[in-house]
Design an enzyme around this catalytic site. Structure first.
Site, PDB file in Angstrom:
ATOM      1  N   ASP A  10       0.747  -1.482   0.091  1.00  0.00           N
ATOM      2  CA  ASP A  10       0.198   0.074  -0.322  1.00  0.00           C
ATOM      3  C   ASP A  10       1.014   1.207  -0.095  1.00  0.00           C
ATOM      4  OD1 ASP A  10      -2.967   1.123   0.452  1.00  0.00           O
ATOM      5  OD2 ASP A  10      -1.868   1.940   1.915  1.00  0.00           O
ATOM      6  N   ASP A  70      -2.591   9.912 -10.755  1.00  0.00           N
ATOM      7  CA  ASP A  70      -2.132   8.135 -11.636  1.00  0.00           C
ATOM      8  C   ASP A  70      -0.956   7.848 -12.613  1.00  0.00           C
ATOM      9  OD1 ASP A  70      -5.530   7.780 -11.348  1.00  0.00           O
ATOM     10  OD2 ASP A  70      -5.962   8.874 -13.339  1.00  0.00           O
ATOM     11  N   GLU A 113      -4.950   2.394  -4.688  1.00  0.00           N
ATOM     12  CA  GLU A 113      -3.373   2.170  -4.352  1.00  0.00           C
ATOM     13  C   GLU A 113      -2.336   1.543  -3.773  1.00  0.00           C
ATOM     14  OE1 GLU A 113      -4.333   4.605  -0.396  1.00  0.00           O
ATOM     15  OE2 GLU A 113      -5.007   3.996  -2.259  1.00  0.00           O
ATOM     16  N   ASN A 163      -2.521  12.398  -3.538  1.00  0.00           N
ATOM     17  CA  ASN A 163      -3.666  12.447  -4.694  1.00  0.00           C
ATOM     18  C   ASN A 163      -4.767  14.019  -4.642  1.00  0.00           C
ATOM     19  OD1 ASN A 163      -5.300  11.495  -6.965  1.00  0.00           O
ATOM     20  ND2 ASN A 163      -5.459   9.488  -6.450  1.00  0.00           N
TER      21      ASN A 163
END
Length: 310
Positions: free
Chosen positions: A178, A195, A221, A186
């Site tokens: 993770d 992305d 993620e 983000n």
């Protein structure tokens, strides 16, 4: 298998020839003495014949007994082995072959039984793989953003790999990964940059795992790596290599992160040490990932049972 059967058949033929030759020699000996009896009628020869005949009879009887013994302990077992191995080549199964039936060939028979058992396992696994490959070809899911396999593919692939590992008595490990504080990344830099970072993370996974390892985008993620035929210590080494490569890689705008770097946390779990089926193994890896987060992130943790998870 066919080569072994051919060698046994050749051995059987050689032993059969020896037995026939032995019998012919014995018959020739009898014929010679009958000829001597017919053409040499002097009393000396008659006396010699009367004295020798019991020994000749005993010799011929022993010779015949030897031939019967050879047939029983060598030819018959080899016939059985040849028949059973041919049956294996044709159908993949043995009937009633047992070392107890032929104790004088115990080692050979046990070796063949072990070989057959392994061959049957491999045959069963090959059939399983064939069916699995057929299923995968219909639904080969690939994540459109990262190019990795999807969670749906994992749901199909991981149970099959665990079944294979159990059949072959080998280990299988999984990594749960993770990206640390990715929501912050983000929200701070925007989804297009997020992305781009996920694509970069996926490339790092593929570059730091083996060709037969399966890299999966598990969700958001979070990633997973399935590592067939991999014991725990090897999986931990690979996880540490991935963590280090991630830390040393530059990501755009990562200086804005809470720690000044975009990092990754990894949990490791192994079949059969930690769990015997896929759902439990995933849970163990997920718990290990949670432990890595709790201990400060940017680290690798191996699953360790505790009262919360038991």
């Amino acid at each position: 298998m066919l080569r072994v059967a051919s060698q046994l058949k050749s051995l059987k033929m050689r032993l059969l020839i020896v037995t026939i030759c032995n019998t012919i020699i014995s018959l020739c000996a009898v014929i010679v003495f009958f000829l001597i009896l017919q053409y040499k009628t002097e009393s000396g020869w008659n006396i010699f014949w009367k004295e020798f005949f019991p020994f000749l009879f005993i010799f011929f009887g022993l010779n015949a007994a030897l031939n019967l013994f050879t047939t029983k302990v060598i030819l018959n077992p080899i016939n059985t082995l040849t028949r059973e191995i041919k049956n294996l080549a044709d159908s993949g199964s043995l009937n009633d072959l047992s070392a107890a039936h032929y104790p004088e060939m115990e080692l050979l028979i046990k070796s063949i039984i072990d070989l057959v058992t392994f061959a049957n396992k491999e045959r069963a696994f090959a059939l399983m793989l064939k069916e699995a490959s057929r299923s995968r070809s219909k639904t080969a899911q690939v994540d459109s953003l990262t190019g990795l396999r999807t969670r749906e593919y994992m749901d199909m692939f991981l149970p099959e790999e665990i079944a294979r590992a159990g059949l072959l008595n080998v280990s299988l490990s999984i990594l749960m990964l993770d990206v640390d504080d990715f929501k912050f990344y983000n929200d701070t830099n925007g989804h297009p940059e997020g992305d781009r970072a996920l694509k970069q993370a996926a490339a790092l996974l593929q570059n730091n795992t083996r060709n037969h390892d399966i890299c999966i985008r598990y969700g958001g993620e979070e990633f997973m790596v399935i590592m067939p035929r991999t014991p725990l210590y090897q999986a931990k080494d690979v996880a540490e290599r991935i963590r280090k490569a991630f830390f040393e890689t530059h990501f755009d705008f990562e200086h804005k992160q809470p720690g000044g770097k975009l990092t990754i946390s990894i949990g490791v779990a192994t079949f059969p040490e930690h769990a015997a089926e896929h759902a439990a193994l995933i849970k163990c890896a997920d718990v290990a990932l949670y432990q890595a987060k709790q201990k400060g992130k940017n680290m690798v943790c191996v699953f360790e049972p505790n009262p919360i998870t038991q």
